[in-house]
Enzyme design. Sequence first.
Site, PDB file in Angstrom:
ATOM      1  N   HIS A 168      -0.135  -7.983  -6.589  1.00 34.05           N
ATOM      2  CA  HIS A 168       0.529  -9.171  -5.906  1.00 34.05           C
ATOM      3  C   HIS A 168       1.424  -9.808  -6.827  1.00 34.05           C
ATOM      4  CE1 HIS A 168       0.702 -11.787  -2.898  1.00 34.05           C
ATOM      5  NE2 HIS A 168       0.039 -12.913  -3.449  1.00 34.05           N
ATOM      6  N   LEU A 200      -4.765  -4.101   4.502  1.00 38.32           N
ATOM      7  CA  LEU A 200      -6.065  -3.333   4.484  1.00 38.32           C
ATOM      8  C   LEU A 200      -7.133  -3.979   5.128  1.00 38.32           C
ATOM      9  CD1 LEU A 200      -5.569  -1.230   1.057  1.00 38.32           C
ATOM     10  CD2 LEU A 200      -4.869  -0.421   3.419  1.00 38.32           C
ATOM     11  N   GLU A 214       5.834  -6.569 -13.555  1.00 36.24           N
ATOM     12  CA  GLU A 214       4.953  -5.610 -12.654  1.00 36.24           C
ATOM     13  C   GLU A 214       4.782  -4.072 -13.321  1.00 36.24           C
ATOM     14  OE1 GLU A 214       5.864  -7.503  -8.289  1.00 36.24           O
ATOM     15  OE2 GLU A 214       7.146  -5.665  -8.854  1.00 36.24           O
ATOM     16  N   ASN A 269       7.006   0.917  -8.894  1.00 31.98           N
ATOM     17  CA  ASN A 269       5.705   0.620  -9.935  1.00 31.98           C
ATOM     18  C   ASN A 269       4.897   2.042  -9.668  1.00 31.98           C
ATOM     19  OD1 ASN A 269       5.554  -2.105 -10.396  1.00 31.98           O
ATOM     20  ND2 ASN A 269       5.871  -2.439  -8.297  1.00 31.98           N
ATOM     21  N   ASN A 290      -4.868  -3.565  -6.365  1.00 30.42           N
ATOM     22  CA  ASN A 290      -3.756  -3.989  -5.865  1.00 30.42           C
ATOM     23  C   ASN A 290      -2.861  -4.936  -6.823  1.00 30.42           C
ATOM     24  OD1 ASN A 290      -1.898  -4.442  -3.634  1.00 30.42           O
ATOM     25  ND2 ASN A 290      -2.249  -6.651  -3.621  1.00 30.42           N
TER      26      ASN A 290
END
Length: 223
Positions: free
Chosen positions: A134, A115, A203, A18, A132
């Site tokens: 996911h 985090l 992704e 990614n 983020n």
Amino acid sequence: MGDKKLKIVVLISGSGTNLQALIDAVAGATTPKITNASISAVISSSASAYGLHRAATAGIPTYVHDLQATYYADISKECTAKRRQARKQFNIDLASKVLSLKPDLIVCAGWMLILSPSFLTPVEKADIPIINLHPALPGQFDGIRAIERAWEAGQRGEISTAGLMIHRVIKEVDRGEPLVVKKLDLRKDETLEQYEERVHENEHIAIVEGTVLALKELEDKQR
């Protein structure tokens, strides 16, 4: 803003596919392209992550922030209080490192550690957004093993659709506002490996789309 480009810090833990999608988008090799920002640094939670090689090849500065090898190195698993304090210090130091890099946006692209508020609070005070990736739909499979859990639920006939999202990072794990959602049908004749491959293909598209949206919001805010 003129020709000044926004700065992205990318957090990774593994192979960095990614990250590579983001590198390619910044280089103008994909659609959508990222034309208003550069990747100023990559931070990995593992020294062996192949993503570090990808970043170095692209001329991007890299840093390793390793919980296991550094912060837990001399603490046994039985010493839970010490490990808890070490984990807190890990997040405090990570925030310090990230803030010293002065990014406009933080992108978690395969960062495999939660985090905690020790990281999120100072970053939030600095008004730096975090997004983020996911591999699950909003509210569907928070936390670890999301791809496997979704596939298993599909095989049991409990759900017929899963997918992935790019979302804002907040204190509640994987509960931040989604920016990009990609839905995937679940097929009973498909292996876990085949489903996982489809997730990863999507992704690479979603991480760029989500980053483009987050950057546009930053530009609009700064106008």
